[in-house]
Design a protein around this motif. Structure first.
Motif, mmCIF file in Angstrom:
data_model
loop_
_atom_site.group_PDB
_atom_site.id
_atom_site.type_symbol
_atom_site.label_atom_id
_atom_site.label_comp_id
_atom_site.label_asym_id
_atom_site.label_seq_id
_atom_site.Cartn_x
_atom_site.Cartn_y
_atom_site.Cartn_z
ATOM 1 N N LYS A 90 0.552 -0.960 -0.133
ATOM 2 C CA LYS A 90 0.079 -0.059 -0.053
ATOM 3 C C LYS A 90 0.765 1.463 0.027
ATOM 4 O O LYS A 90 0.914 2.250 0.907
ATOM 5 C CB LYS A 90 -0.670 -0.138 1.025
ATOM 6 N N THR A 91 1.880 1.528 -0.902
ATOM 7 C CA THR A 91 2.783 2.468 -0.854
ATOM 8 C C THR A 91 2.196 3.564 -1.322
ATOM 9 O O THR A 91 3.019 4.230 -0.221
ATOM 10 C CB THR A 91 3.890 2.295 -1.949
ATOM 11 N N PHE A 92 1.273 3.962 -2.245
ATOM 12 C CA PHE A 92 0.367 5.646 -2.159
ATOM 13 C C PHE A 92 -0.546 5.467 -1.059
ATOM 14 O O PHE A 92 -0.218 6.889 -1.141
ATOM 15 C CB PHE A 92 -0.224 5.078 -3.650
ATOM 16 N N ASN A 93 -0.276 4.292 -0.028
ATOM 17 C CA ASN A 93 -1.061 5.076 1.068
ATOM 18 C C ASN A 93 -0.266 5.572 2.261
ATOM 19 O O ASN A 93 -0.571 6.471 2.384
ATOM 20 C CB ASN A 93 -1.404 4.191 1.691
ATOM 21 N N LYS A 94 0.904 5.333 1.925
ATOM 22 C CA LYS A 94 1.737 6.020 2.737
ATOM 23 C C LYS A 94 2.706 7.218 2.505
ATOM 24 O O LYS A 94 2.373 8.355 3.041
ATOM 25 C CB LYS A 94 2.928 4.684 3.014
ATOM 26 N N VAL A 95 3.057 7.261 0.753
ATOM 27 C CA VAL A 95 3.576 8.412 0.148
ATOM 28 C C VAL A 95 2.119 9.495 0.422
ATOM 29 O O VAL A 95 3.088 10.493 0.311
ATOM 30 C CB VAL A 95 3.289 7.931 -1.067
ATOM 31 N N PHE A 96 1.162 9.469 0.387
ATOM 32 C CA PHE A 96 -0.220 10.477 0.383
ATOM 33 C C PHE A 96 -0.754 10.667 1.418
ATOM 34 O O PHE A 96 -1.389 11.463 1.495
ATOM 35 C CB PHE A 96 -0.964 10.624 -1.469
ATOM 36 N N GLY A 97 0.030 10.153 2.431
ATOM 37 C CA GLY A 97 -1.472 10.085 3.282
ATOM 38 C C GLY A 97 -2.541 9.787 2.985
ATOM 39 O O GLY A 97 -3.545 10.785 4.120
ATOM 40 N N VAL A 98 -3.344 8.931 1.892
ATOM 41 C CA VAL A 98 -4.772 8.984 2.176
ATOM 42 C C VAL A 98 -5.724 7.502 2.002
ATOM 43 O O VAL A 98 -4.103 6.530 1.638
ATOM 44 C CB VAL A 98 -5.520 10.151 0.834
ATOM 45 N N LYS A 99 -6.417 7.135 1.806
ATOM 46 C CA LYS A 99 -6.573 6.067 2.553
ATOM 47 C C LYS A 99 -7.371 5.822 0.573
ATOM 48 O O LYS A 99 -8.311 6.594 -0.357
ATOM 49 C CB LYS A 99 -8.143 5.932 3.160
ATOM 50 N N ILE A 100 -6.327 4.644 -0.188
ATOM 51 C CA ILE A 100 -6.653 5.097 -1.503
ATOM 52 C C ILE A 100 -7.547 3.024 -2.165
ATOM 53 O O ILE A 100 -7.153 2.440 -1.274
ATOM 54 C CB ILE A 100 -5.800 4.699 -2.134
ATOM 55 N N GLU A 101 -8.684 2.914 -2.538
ATOM 56 C CA GLU A 101 -9.484 2.084 -2.915
ATOM 57 C C GLU A 101 -8.293 0.654 -3.591
ATOM 58 O O GLU A 101 -7.358 1.178 -3.717
ATOM 59 C CB GLU A 101 -10.466 2.418 -3.730
ATOM 60 N N PRO A 102 -8.205 -0.428 -3.114
ATOM 61 C CA PRO A 102 -8.125 -1.258 -3.891
ATOM 62 C C PRO A 102 -8.324 -0.977 -4.986
ATOM 63 O O PRO A 102 -6.648 -1.868 -6.224
ATOM 64 C CB PRO A 102 -8.205 -2.459 -2.828
ATOM 65 N N ALA A 103 -9.226 -1.036 -6.177
ATOM 66 C CA ALA A 103 -8.892 -1.018 -7.485
ATOM 67 C C ALA A 103 -8.090 -0.396 -7.984
ATOM 68 O O ALA A 103 -8.289 -0.186 -9.274
ATOM 69 C CB ALA A 103 -10.522 0.137 -7.641
ATOM 70 N N PHE A 104 -7.828 1.232 -7.492
ATOM 71 C CA PHE A 104 -6.562 1.937 -8.123
ATOM 72 C C PHE A 104 -5.417 1.026 -7.946
ATOM 73 O O PHE A 104 -5.299 0.893 -9.139
ATOM 74 C CB PHE A 104 -6.030 2.760 -6.987
ATOM 75 N N TYR A 105 -5.066 0.912 -7.104
ATOM 76 C CA TYR A 105 -3.813 -0.704 -7.088
ATOM 77 C C TYR A 105 -3.834 -1.831 -8.235
ATOM 78 O O TYR A 105 -3.250 -2.105 -8.859
ATOM 79 C CB TYR A 105 -3.934 -1.257 -6.043
ATOM 80 N N ASP A 106 -5.039 -2.353 -8.336
ATOM 81 C CA ASP A 106 -5.328 -2.872 -9.236
ATOM 82 C C ASP A 106 -5.351 -2.433 -11.047
ATOM 83 O O ASP A 106 -4.751 -3.446 -11.882
ATOM 84 C CB ASP A 106 -7.330 -4.015 -9.328
ATOM 85 N N GLU A 107 -5.925 -1.242 -11.165
ATOM 86 C CA GLU A 107 -5.787 -0.540 -12.396
ATOM 87 C C GLU A 107 -4.373 -0.071 -12.341
ATOM 88 O O GLU A 107 -4.052 -0.507 -14.111
ATOM 89 C CB GLU A 107 -7.191 0.991 -11.689
ATOM 90 N N LEU A 108 -3.611 0.116 -11.492
ATOM 91 C CA LEU A 108 -2.100 0.206 -11.886
ATOM 92 C C LEU A 108 -1.658 -0.821 -12.518
ATOM 93 O O LEU A 108 -0.733 -0.199 -13.310
ATOM 94 C CB LEU A 108 -1.500 1.269 -10.510
ATOM 95 N N VAL A 109 -1.423 -2.241 -11.709
ATOM 96 C CA VAL A 109 -1.219 -3.447 -12.076
ATOM 97 C C VAL A 109 -1.226 -3.558 -14.261
ATOM 98 O O VAL A 109 -0.512 -3.804 -14.539
ATOM 99 C CB VAL A 109 -1.312 -4.137 -11.389
#
Length: 99
Positions: A63-82
């Protein structure tokens, strides 16, 4: 003829410096919305990740982007990224350097 300088950016998952063309930008805007930025020109705070499926999956696990941006990101975003990274890797294999 002078050698052109290659812009380098840091991959936030591995911590390695890589040429900007080998990375994809993820951006958080003022409304705290996180999205992919294939053009690299969207307004907001950006972070880069290498165009590698294993790196994208590692970002999803940690959950790297959650930590970097300090916001809760939906799992769908990570699926889109992959999926995006997988598509870009396949495209690069088919067409050379992607263009």
């Amino acid at each position: 003829m002078a050698q052109r300088k290659i812009p380098m950016r840091k991959d936030i998952v591995t911590g390695e410096m890589k040429p900007k063309k080998e990375l994809v930008r993820v951006v958080k805007n003022k409304e705290n919305e996180v999205s992919l930025d294939p053009t690299g020109k969207k307004a907001g705070r950006g972070a880069y990740i290498h165009l590698d499926v294993a790196t994208a999956k590692k970002a999803r696990e940690q959950k790297t982007f959650n930590k970097v941006f300090g916001v809760k990101i939906e799992p769908a975003f990570y699926d889109e990224l992959v999926a995006y990274v997988d598509h870009q890797v396949a495209r690069a294999e088919l067409f050379g350097n992607g263009k």
